[in-house]
Enzyme design. Structure first.
Site, mmCIF file in Angstrom:
data_model
loop_
_atom_site.group_PDB
_atom_site.id
_atom_site.type_symbol
_atom_site.label_atom_id
_atom_site.label_comp_id
_atom_site.label_asym_id
_atom_site.label_seq_id
_atom_site.Cartn_x
_atom_site.Cartn_y
_atom_site.Cartn_z
ATOM 1 N N HIS A 197 -39.490 37.712 -5.948
ATOM 2 C CA HIS A 197 -38.721 36.480 -6.193
ATOM 3 C C HIS A 197 -37.488 36.970 -7.024
ATOM 4 O O HIS A 197 -38.045 37.553 -8.278
ATOM 5 C CB HIS A 197 -39.795 35.513 -6.616
ATOM 6 C CG HIS A 197 -40.627 35.170 -5.620
ATOM 7 N ND1 HIS A 197 -41.834 35.757 -5.428
ATOM 8 C CD2 HIS A 197 -40.422 34.377 -4.456
ATOM 9 C CE1 HIS A 197 -42.682 35.165 -4.379
ATOM 10 N NE2 HIS A 197 -41.666 34.376 -3.711
ATOM 11 N N GLN A 236 -47.670 42.069 1.478
ATOM 12 C CA GLN A 236 -46.181 41.842 1.593
ATOM 13 C C GLN A 236 -45.621 42.911 0.758
ATOM 14 O O GLN A 236 -46.014 42.901 -0.438
ATOM 15 C CB GLN A 236 -45.675 40.248 1.168
ATOM 16 C CG GLN A 236 -46.374 39.106 2.148
ATOM 17 C CD GLN A 236 -45.869 37.650 1.681
ATOM 18 O OE1 GLN A 236 -46.051 37.449 0.654
ATOM 19 N NE2 GLN A 236 -45.411 37.175 2.699
ATOM 20 N N ASP A 245 -43.303 41.654 -1.392
ATOM 21 C CA ASP A 245 -42.829 40.501 -1.847
ATOM 22 C C ASP A 245 -41.859 40.691 -3.030
ATOM 23 O O ASP A 245 -42.017 41.653 -3.896
ATOM 24 C CB ASP A 245 -43.938 39.570 -1.810
ATOM 25 C CG ASP A 245 -43.372 37.970 -1.888
ATOM 26 O OD1 ASP A 245 -42.201 37.833 -1.439
ATOM 27 O OD2 ASP A 245 -44.328 37.318 -2.235
ATOM 28 N N CYS A 281 -45.621 33.301 -4.513
ATOM 29 C CA CYS A 281 -44.671 32.614 -5.186
ATOM 30 C C CYS A 281 -45.034 31.874 -6.583
ATOM 31 O O CYS A 281 -44.413 31.994 -7.558
ATOM 32 C CB CYS A 281 -43.516 32.077 -4.611
ATOM 33 S SG CYS A 281 -43.885 31.294 -2.916
ATOM 34 N N LYS A 296 -34.105 29.766 5.811
ATOM 35 C CA LYS A 296 -34.601 31.124 5.605
ATOM 36 C C LYS A 296 -33.459 32.327 6.523
ATOM 37 O O LYS A 296 -33.216 31.836 7.469
ATOM 38 C CB LYS A 296 -35.858 31.486 6.510
ATOM 39 C CG LYS A 296 -36.989 30.889 5.668
ATOM 40 C CD LYS A 296 -38.486 30.931 6.889
ATOM 41 C CE LYS A 296 -38.590 32.020 7.416
ATOM 42 N NZ LYS A 296 -39.715 31.838 8.455
ATOM 43 N N HIS A 331 -36.600 33.922 -2.419
ATOM 44 C CA HIS A 331 -37.892 34.496 -1.823
ATOM 45 C C HIS A 331 -37.310 35.755 -0.785
ATOM 46 O O HIS A 331 -36.682 35.299 -0.037
ATOM 47 C CB HIS A 331 -38.931 33.593 -1.084
ATOM 48 C CG HIS A 331 -39.136 32.307 -1.994
ATOM 49 N ND1 HIS A 331 -40.350 31.981 -2.193
ATOM 50 C CD2 HIS A 331 -38.343 31.488 -2.345
ATOM 51 C CE1 HIS A 331 -40.209 30.945 -2.788
ATOM 52 N NE2 HIS A 331 -39.146 30.546 -2.818
ATOM 53 N N ARG A 361 -54.396 34.409 5.164
ATOM 54 C CA ARG A 361 -53.968 33.071 5.781
ATOM 55 C C ARG A 361 -54.843 32.824 6.787
ATOM 56 O O ARG A 361 -55.181 33.923 7.804
ATOM 57 C CB ARG A 361 -52.515 32.992 6.232
ATOM 58 C CG ARG A 361 -51.573 33.075 5.183
ATOM 59 C CD ARG A 361 -50.044 32.877 5.597
ATOM 60 N NE ARG A 361 -49.111 33.070 4.605
ATOM 61 C CZ ARG A 361 -47.956 33.462 4.738
ATOM 62 N NH1 ARG A 361 -47.322 33.209 5.856
ATOM 63 N NH2 ARG A 361 -47.109 33.527 3.520
#
Length: 669
Positions: free
Chosen positions: A408, A404, A406, A357, A493, A539, A386
Site C-alpha cells: 500500500h 499476495q 501486496d 490493507c 481498479k 493498493h 478467503r
RNA sequence: GCCGCCUUAGCUCAGCCGGUAGAGCGGCGCAUUCGUAAUGCGUAGGUCGCCAGUUCGAGUCUGGCAGGCGGCACCA
C-alpha cells in the site's frame, strides 16, 4: 432520392448498381467464382446477409472464407442456430433462449421440457447427428422483419416464455428480425446469417460439453441448460483446434505440478496448497526476486497479524460486504468436554485476514506522519484466507489460502500519478523478466454497491485513466478496456491480466487509487500548512498471488522454466559408477556456488537418465563417464537440445552461475 | 452456492446383462557398468471415495454425503 447506389470496392474501384440490388447480385456481377464463395457482404463496417438489398452508398466487400475472423463469427452463429433447431426437433417442448458465437465456437442456452431435467453429455451424439441432418438438408436461411407485439404474441402462443420476455424488453417500435430455417423453424435474431445451412461443413463442428447457466446471468432466475460446441470453416481447422486443446491439457499447471513434484491438494485442506520441496524452491526464488525489486523501488516491508478482531473489519467495511467469505473464529478457550462442540461462539469474533490493507493502515497510524514522510510504500508478503465458494476453486488459480505480493502506497494527491506510472513501469519490467511480453490492461469502474461520493469516484477513475495514458498503455496492443461495475467497493481498479494454457485470462496485477479506506480508518498526515490531511492509499500487487502467478508461469513455460527459476537447475548424472566420486565433487562445487543441483548416481543407463530428467524439465544435464572423470570435465546438455558440449568443471560452474543469475542481478553487473 | 459428469493399485486406465478385481508405468529384489529420451528377469501392492439401501450375492443397481473436473454465479 437517386435510384442508384455507389459502392467502393476493396481494390479502390467503384461501381454503381440500382438501389435495392442484393449483395449476392453485386457479388455475381464482380465474378461467378466470388459469388460462389460469398458468405455475406460488408457495407462499411456492417455485415449483411447476401440477399439483403443494398440501399445506400458505402465501402463494399464480399465476405468469403478468406476473411477468417468475420467468416468464423458468421459460421459459429449459424452453428448455434442449427444446434437450437436440432434440440427442439429431438426434444419437443424445449424452450430456446439465447446462443451466441464464442472465442472458438458457440453455445446455446435451453430450458428443457418440464420433467426432463438438464441435457447431459449422453445427449450430445444424437444432437450432433440431427445438426448434420439439418446442414445436409441445405435449408435456406431467410430474414424477416416482425412487429414486436405480434412476435411477443407468437412466442407466448408457442410457450416460448424466455423469448417472449426478451422481445418484450426490446424498445417499442424497434424493427425486430427473425430468421427462418426453411419454412418450419425460426428464431429471433439480429443476424446476419449464411444463405443456407448447407454452407456449413457438417464435419467442422463438435459439441463439447454441457453446463448450467443462469438466465440473464442472474442466480435468482431459472438455471438453463447450456450446450457448448466448437465450430470451424472446415474439418482441417477443427482437427487443428482439437490438437491445440490436447497440447493445452499437457501444459495444465495441475498436471505439471504433479509431474514435476511441485505441490498437491487434498480434501483435508480443500483449496489450500501443499507445497513440496521443489515447488517451494520455485516460490522462494520468486519471493527473493520480488523482494529485491521492491527494495530497489523504495518499498519497506512489514508483517502483520493473521487474526484480527472483527471490529477492524467492520471499520474497513469488509465485514459488511464480505463476511460470508471470511473465516471467522471466536476468541475463546475451547472446551475439553467430550461430546460438546469445542467452542460456544460466546467469545469476541476474530477473523483470519482476507487482505492486508486495514492492518497496514494501523501501522501507518502509529506516530504522526508528515507530508515529508510520503510516499510510504508499505509492502507485505501477506498470507490471506478467503472462504471462496466451492465451485470457484481451481488448482492454483483460485484457492482459499494465498500469499499476495501486496503493498500500500500512502501518498499525497500530487504524488498519485507519478506513483502509478512508476508502478506500471515496475510491473512491466517484472513481467518481462518472468517471460511475459504480452498482458492486458483493464480499468474496472465503480460498482453498484460502494462507499464514497460520486465526485471521489469521478476523480479516482480519471486519475487511473490519466496514469495509464501517461504510461503509454492505453492501446489495443495492451488490450485496453474499461469494465463498468467491476471495481472494488472502495476504489476503481486498474487490472493486469495474463492468459493461461487454454485461453482463460486471469487478473494478476492490480493498482487501486483509494480515498475511502483512509477516511473510514482515519489515516492522516500533517501537511505543509500544519493541517491534517487524508493520504491517498494505492493498493497494488504485481504477481497478485504467488499461487496463481506460479500456476500461470508454469503454463506459460509449459513447465520448462528458465534456469534461474527452475527448482532443480542441473543434474549431474553418471554413466558408469567409476565416475561417482567425480560427479559428487562437481555437485559440491555447484552447491558451494549457490546452485540448486542434484546427483544421479543410479545404476541405470545414461539414456534412461537423460529421458527422466528431460521429462522432469531439468534445464541442464551434466553427464560424467570415465573420460570426464579422468580429465576433470563434464559433458553438458541443455533441455531439449540434441548434442552436448564437453567443458572443464571450472568453466561449467562459471557458465551455470551466469545462466542461473536472476535477470535483475544480471542488470546490476 | 447452482447445473452436469467423474471417483477401481503410488500414477494412467480396463472391468459385459450383479457371481468376492486386471493391464501398463512406477515401487521393491536380483542381474547388468552401459556414452545422451525407456536394460532384462522376478516380486509385492486394492476396506473398488464414504455411508445407507435393494439382493442369496454389489466395483457393477438405488439414495445420501464428500472430493475432483467442466461451466454458471462470485472474486475485497
Amino acid at each position: 432520392m437517386a435510384n442508384v447506389v455507389r459502392l467502393v470496392l476493396p481494390d479502390g474501384t467503384s461501381r454503381e448498381v440500382p438501389r435495392g440490388t442484393t449483395g449476392a447480385e453485386v457479388a455475381r456481377s464482380i465474378g461467378p467464382g466470388l459469388a460462389r464463395a460469398a458468405l455475406a457482404v460488408k457495407l462499411d463496417d456492417q455485415v449483411l446477409d447476401l440477399d439483403r438489398p443494398i440501399e445506400r452508398d458505402g465501402r463494399f466487400a464480399v465476405l468469403t472464407a478468406q476473411d477468417e475472423a468475420e467468416a468464423l463469427e458468421l459460421v459459429r452463429h449459424d452453428y448455434a442456430h442449427v444446434l437450437a433447431e436440432a434440440v427442439q426437433r429431438l426434444f419437443p417442448g424445449t424452450q430456446i433462449t439465447f446462443g451466441p458465437a464464442t472465442e472458438d465456437g458457440f453455445y446455446y442456452d435451453f430450458a428443457p421440457p418440464p420433467g426432463r431435467g438438464p441435457f447431459t453429455e449422453a445427449d450430445l451424439p444424437a444432437i450432433e447427428e440431427e445438426m448434420r441432418r439439418i446442414i445436409r438438408a441445405d435449408k435456406p436461411l431467410r430474414r424477416e422483419v416482425w412487429d414486436r407485439d405480434a412476435l411477443i404474441a407468437k412466442w407466448r402462443a408457442e410457450g416460448e416464455h424466455f423469448k417472449a420476455e426478451w422481445a418484450a424488453e426490446l424498445p417499442e417500435g424497434e424493427e425486430i428480425t427473425v430468421y427462418w430455417s426453411g419454412e418450419d423453424w425460426m428464431d429471433m435474431c439480429r443476424g446476419p446469417h449464411l444463405p443456407s445451412t448447407g454452407r456449413l461443413d457438417p464435419e467442422a463442428f463438435r459439441l463439447t460439453r454441457v453446463a448450467g447457466a443462469y438466465w440473464r446471468g442472474d442466480p435468482a432466475r431459472p438455471q438453463l441448460s447450456r450446450i457448448y460446441g466448437t465450430g470451424w470453416l472446415n474439418r482441417a481447422q477443427l482437427e487443428a483446434h482439437l490438437a491445440r486443446l490436447e497440447e493445452a491439457a499437457r501444459r495444465d499447471h495441475r498436471r505439471l505440478g504433479a509431474e514435476m513434484d511441485l505441490f498437491h491438494f487434498q480434501p483435508e485442506a480443500q483449496g489450500s496448497v501443499f507445497w513440496h520441496p521443489k515447488g517451494y524452491a520455485l516460490w522462494r526464488t520468486l519471493e527473493a526476486y520480488m523482494r529485491r525489486r521492491l527494495d530497489a523501488a523504495g518499498y519497506v516491508e512489514v508483517k502483520t497479524p493473521q487474526l484480527m478482531d472483527a471490529l477492524q473489519w467492520q471499520r474497513s467495511g469488509h465485514w459488511g460486504k464480505f463476511r460470508a467469505n471470511m473465516f471467522v473464529v471466536p476468541d475463546e478457550v475451547p472446551t475439553t468436554d467430550e461430546g460438546r462442540p469445542p467452542v460456544s461462539g460466546a467469545g469476541r469474533w476474530m477473523a483470519l485476514k482476507p487482505m492486508n490493507c486495514p492492518a497496514h493502515v494501523l501501522i501507518f497510524r502509529q506516530g504522526q506522519k508528515s507530508y515529508r514522510d510520503l510516499p510510504i510504500r508499505m509492502a507485505e508478503f501477506g498470507c490471506c484466507h478467503r472462504n471462496e465458494p466451492h465451485g470457484a476453486l481451481h488448482g492454483l488459480m483460485r484457492v482459499r489460502q494465498f500469499t499476495q505480493d501486496d503493498a500500500h502506497i500512502f501518498c499525497r494527491e500530487d504524488q498519485v500519478e507519478a506513483e502509478i506510472v512508476a508502478f506500471i513501469d515496475l510491473l512491466d519490467s517484472v513481467y518481462r523478466d518472468l517471460g511475459f511480453e504480452r498482458y492486458a490492461v483493464k480499468l474496472a469502474l465503480r460498482p453498484k454497491e460502494r462507499y464514497g461520493t460520486d465526485a471521489e469516484w469521478d476523480r479516482a477513475e480519471q486519475r487511473l485513466r490519466d496514469a495509464v495514458r501517461a504510461a503509454g498503455r492505453m492501446s489495443p496492443e495492451y488490450g485496453w478496456e474499461e469494465l463498468p461495475g467491476e471495481g472494488a467497493f472502495y476504489a476503481p481498479k486498474l487490472e493486469f491480466h495474463l492468459t493461461d494454457a487454454i485461453g482463460r485470462t486471469w487478473q494478476v496485477g492490480t493498482i487501486q487509487a483509494d480515498t475511502v479506506l483512509p477516511e473510514r480508518l482515519d489515516a492522516t498526515y500533517i501537511g505543509e500548512d500544519g493541517e491534517r490531511h487524508r493520504p491517498v492509499m494505492l493498493h497494488r500487487a504485481i504477481l497478485g498471488t504467488f499461487e496463481r502467478f506460479i500456476g500461470i508461469l508454469l503454463e506459460h513455460h509449459a513447465g520448462r522454466l528458465p534456469p534461474w527459476l527452475a527448482p532443480v537447475q542441473a543434474v549431474v548424472a553418471t554413466i558408469v559408477s567409476d565416475a561417482d566420486a567425480h560427479a559428487l565433487a562437481v555437485v559440491e562445487r555447484l552447491k558451494a556456488a549457490g546452485l540448486r543441483v542434484e546427483a544421479d548416481l543410479r545404476n541405470e543407463k545414461i539414456n534412461l537418465k537423460v529421458r527422466e530428467h528431460s521429462l522432469a524439465k531439468v534445464p541442464i544435464l551434466a553427464a560424467v563417464g570415465r573420460r570426464e572423470a579422468a580429465q576433470g570435465t563434464v559433458a553438458v546438455r541443455r533441455l531439449g537440445g540434441q548434442g552436448q558440449e564437453e567443458m572443464s568443471v571450472d568453466a561449467f560452474v562459471a557458465w551455470l552461475r551466469a545462466e542461473a543469475t536472476p535477470p535483475d542481478l544480471k542488470r546490476r553487473r
